[in-house]
Enzyme design. Sequence first.
Site, PDB file in Angstrom:
ATOM      1  N   TYR A 163      -4.767   9.034  -5.380  1.00  0.00           N
ATOM      2  CA  TYR A 163      -4.105   9.151  -4.107  1.00  0.00           C
ATOM      3  C   TYR A 163      -4.890  10.545  -3.707  1.00  0.00           C
ATOM      4  O   TYR A 163      -4.498  11.522  -3.815  1.00  0.00           O
ATOM      5  CB  TYR A 163      -2.538   9.170  -3.897  1.00  0.00           C
ATOM      6  CG  TYR A 163      -1.906   8.248  -4.505  1.00  0.00           C
ATOM      7  CD1 TYR A 163      -2.418   6.927  -4.682  1.00  0.00           C
ATOM      8  CD2 TYR A 163      -0.463   8.339  -4.911  1.00  0.00           C
ATOM      9  CE1 TYR A 163      -1.545   5.806  -5.105  1.00  0.00           C
ATOM     10  CE2 TYR A 163       0.072   7.312  -5.356  1.00  0.00           C
ATOM     11  CZ  TYR A 163      -0.649   5.944  -5.619  1.00  0.00           C
ATOM     12  OH  TYR A 163       0.326   4.800  -5.856  1.00  0.00           O
ATOM     13  N   GLY A 196       7.916  -3.201   2.217  1.00  0.00           N
ATOM     14  CA  GLY A 196       6.627  -4.011   2.649  1.00  0.00           C
ATOM     15  C   GLY A 196       5.691  -3.019   3.445  1.00  0.00           C
ATOM     16  O   GLY A 196       5.075  -3.413   4.236  1.00  0.00           O
ATOM     17  N   PHE A 201       6.492  -2.627   7.001  1.00  0.00           N
ATOM     18  CA  PHE A 201       6.794  -3.816   7.728  1.00  0.00           C
ATOM     19  C   PHE A 201       8.083  -4.368   7.866  1.00  0.00           C
ATOM     20  O   PHE A 201       8.865  -4.752   9.003  1.00  0.00           O
ATOM     21  CB  PHE A 201       6.011  -5.057   7.059  1.00  0.00           C
ATOM     22  CG  PHE A 201       6.184  -6.098   8.461  1.00  0.00           C
ATOM     23  CD1 PHE A 201       4.919  -6.132   9.322  1.00  0.00           C
ATOM     24  CD2 PHE A 201       6.773  -7.199   8.395  1.00  0.00           C
ATOM     25  CE1 PHE A 201       5.099  -7.248  10.464  1.00  0.00           C
ATOM     26  CE2 PHE A 201       6.674  -8.121   9.171  1.00  0.00           C
ATOM     27  CZ  PHE A 201       5.743  -8.130  10.070  1.00  0.00           C
TER      28      PHE A 201
HETATM   29  N1  LIG Z   1       1.479   1.498  -8.389  1.00  0.00           N
HETATM   30  C1  LIG Z   1       0.718   0.992  -7.458  1.00  0.00           C
HETATM   31  O1  LIG Z   1      -0.266   0.538  -7.467  1.00  0.00           O
HETATM   32  C2  LIG Z   1       1.220   1.473  -6.074  1.00  0.00           C
HETATM   33  C3  LIG Z   1       0.702   0.690  -5.029  1.00  0.00           C
HETATM   34  C4  LIG Z   1       1.251   1.238  -3.549  1.00  0.00           C
HETATM   35  C5  LIG Z   1       2.359   2.305  -3.693  1.00  0.00           C
HETATM   36  N2  LIG Z   1       2.796   2.746  -4.844  1.00  0.00           N
HETATM   37  C6  LIG Z   1       3.815   3.977  -4.827  1.00  0.00           C
HETATM   38  O2  LIG Z   1       4.983   3.347  -4.093  1.00  0.00           O
HETATM   39  C7  LIG Z   1       5.413   4.237  -2.982  1.00  0.00           C
HETATM   40  C8  LIG Z   1       5.971   3.351  -1.852  1.00  0.00           C
HETATM   41  O3  LIG Z   1       4.998   2.305  -1.390  1.00  0.00           O
HETATM   42  P1  LIG Z   1       4.415   2.547  -0.098  1.00  0.00           P
HETATM   43  O4  LIG Z   1       4.227   3.902   0.628  1.00  0.00           O
HETATM   44  O5  LIG Z   1       3.086   1.621  -0.128  1.00  0.00           O
HETATM   45  O6  LIG Z   1       5.299   1.275   1.173  1.00  0.00           O
HETATM   46  P2  LIG Z   1       6.759   1.370   1.444  1.00  0.00           P
HETATM   47  O7  LIG Z   1       7.691   2.442   0.661  1.00  0.00           O
HETATM   48  O8  LIG Z   1       6.940  -0.269   1.550  1.00  0.00           O
HETATM   49  O9  LIG Z   1       6.423   1.821   2.968  1.00  0.00           O
HETATM   50  C9  LIG Z   1       5.976   3.259   3.434  1.00  0.00           C
HETATM   51  C10 LIG Z   1       5.893   2.909   4.724  1.00  0.00           C
HETATM   52  O10 LIG Z   1       6.854   2.660   5.636  1.00  0.00           O
HETATM   53  C11 LIG Z   1       7.181   3.753   6.547  1.00  0.00           C
HETATM   54  N3  LIG Z   1       8.877   4.009   6.402  1.00  0.00           N
HETATM   55  C12 LIG Z   1       9.141   4.460   5.318  1.00  0.00           C
HETATM   56  N4  LIG Z   1      10.689   4.505   5.542  1.00  0.00           N
HETATM   57  C13 LIG Z   1      10.650   4.165   6.988  1.00  0.00           C
HETATM   58  C14 LIG Z   1      12.050   4.088   7.550  1.00  0.00           C
HETATM   59  N5  LIG Z   1      13.208   4.258   7.254  1.00  0.00           N
HETATM   60  N6  LIG Z   1      11.674   3.381   9.009  1.00  0.00           N
HETATM   61  C15 LIG Z   1      10.380   3.153   9.458  1.00  0.00           C
HETATM   62  N7  LIG Z   1       9.429   3.236   8.654  1.00  0.00           N
HETATM   63  C16 LIG Z   1       9.583   3.704   7.426  1.00  0.00           C
HETATM   64  C17 LIG Z   1       6.325   4.945   5.957  1.00  0.00           C
HETATM   65  O11 LIG Z   1       5.805   5.724   7.070  1.00  0.00           O
HETATM   66  P3  LIG Z   1       5.742   6.975   7.227  1.00  0.00           P
HETATM   67  O12 LIG Z   1       5.380   7.627   5.841  1.00  0.00           O
HETATM   68  O13 LIG Z   1       5.225   7.406   8.537  1.00  0.00           O
HETATM   69  O14 LIG Z   1       7.528   7.501   7.356  1.00  0.00           O
HETATM   70  C18 LIG Z   1       4.885   4.239   5.455  1.00  0.00           C
HETATM   71  O15 LIG Z   1       4.133   3.900   6.474  1.00  0.00           O
HETATM   72  C19 LIG Z   1       3.972   4.973  -2.591  1.00  0.00           C
HETATM   73  O16 LIG Z   1       4.082   6.114  -2.065  1.00  0.00           O
HETATM   74  C20 LIG Z   1       3.505   5.031  -3.910  1.00  0.00           C
HETATM   75  O17 LIG Z   1       3.690   6.376  -4.594  1.00  0.00           O
HETATM   76  C21 LIG Z   1       2.075   2.471  -5.791  1.00  0.00           C
END
Ligand SMILES: NC(=O)c1ccc[n+]([C@@H]2O[C@H](COP(=O)([O-])OP(=O)(O)OC[C@H]3O[C@@H](n4cnc5c(N)ncnc54)[C@H](OP(=O)(O)O)[C@@H]3O)[C@@H](O)[C@H]2O)c1
Length: 324
Positions: free
Chosen positions: A56, A205, A208
């Site tokens: 990252y 998601g 989304f």
């Molecule tokens: N192992 C892997 O391969 C892998 C892959 C992907 C992710 N991950 C890990 O999983 C974590 C979470 O996944 P992710 O960040 O991909 O996706 P997520 O948690 O599904 O969504 C994150 C997105 O949602 C927005 N968001 C968060 N809370 C919100 C709310 N209450 N209302 C509106 N928008 C909101 C965030 O924007 P803002 O930040 O602008 O609030 C960001 O754009 C990552 O941070 C990472 O550590 C691991």
Amino acid sequence: MRTIQLGDLTVSRIGLGCMGMSFAYTGAGTDDAESIRTIHRALDLGVTLLDTAEVYGPFTNEELVGRAIRGRRDQVVLATKYGFLSHTGRPSGQLDSSPASIRNAVDGSLRRLGTDHIDLYYQHRVDPTVPIEDTIGAVAELVQQGKVRHIGLSEAWADTIRRAHAVHPIAALQSEYSLWTRDQEELLPLLRELGVGLVAYSPLGHGFLTGTIRSESDFGPDDFRATNPRFTGENFQRNLALADELRAIADQAAATPAQVALAWLLAQGDDIAPIPGTKRVSRLEENVAADDLVLTPAQIAALDALTPPAGGHHNEAQMRLIQR
Ligand SMILES: NC(=O)c1ccc[n+]([C@@H]2O[C@H](COP(=O)([O-])OP(=O)(O)OC[C@H]3O[C@@H](n4cnc5c(N)ncnc54)[C@H](OP(=O)(O)O)[C@@H]3O)[C@@H](O)[C@H]2O)c1
């Protein structure tokens, strides 16, 4: 905040994904001060599980997390990942989970995180060129040396998980799991048989499911979602209906769509820890409040019956790195 077990490791059942603070999403890296406030607020609210990875940034997200937890290390279950970057000279873009690469990777992660141990060290993607026994054997040596406390895998499938677990107990599998990405449910019986926890990444998601993304122009060309099949073209337009259905259920539950998406995951078992990602204090507070949201059986049934998404959860190149 309630806690759960990932193997022998106790974690808050809602964690904090730190990736988007530095990487993958539009605006990443633009407000480190707010990102650090978000991490501090998470710790104040009882979130212990912080998730990062050396890729990252690369590196900058571990540095940011390291800065944020200075002086508060004992409140954190610190999780990071190796294997997307090579420390043995493999070309950029090639996975590397060879023991030599891992031994280099861990020291860099420890330095950037400002700590002498990683609580949960994941292989980020299975490296098809290195037997998983060799990889886990190398990480098990790091456990003996005290550099690593618990071992995890990410996006591995059944055979790899069994083989890895035979070398050293695996505390957690981290894979994508959410209302619109449910294929991990096929693995749950095996994970439960072995006592492996499931850390649900992208539980919202990629944002989304929160209902706040209504237009493809909401993110720039370097955003991960710009090439994701669910966020592009006709699929994106069709998936808006799913977000609307989720919002209607959330209204009925007097909660936000994000909270409902997280509460639904928590309702799937006390061995599942979603790690929603945000770089904003207000959203962190909203997401953490899902710990207190109990959905009714009728609401869960309605969520189970959401319109299936249009498009795969990763693009083709990313799917090739995922075991099935
Ligand atoms: N192992 C892997 O391969 C892998 C892959 C992907 C992710 N991950 C890990 O999983 C974590 C979470 O996944 P992710 O960040 O991909 O996706 P997520 O948690 O599904 O969504 C994150 C997105 O949602 C927005 N968001 C968060 N809370 C919100 C709310 N209450 N209302 C509106 N928008 C909101 C965030 O924007 P803002 O930040 O602008 O609030 C960001 O754009 C990552 O941070 C990472 O550590 C691991």
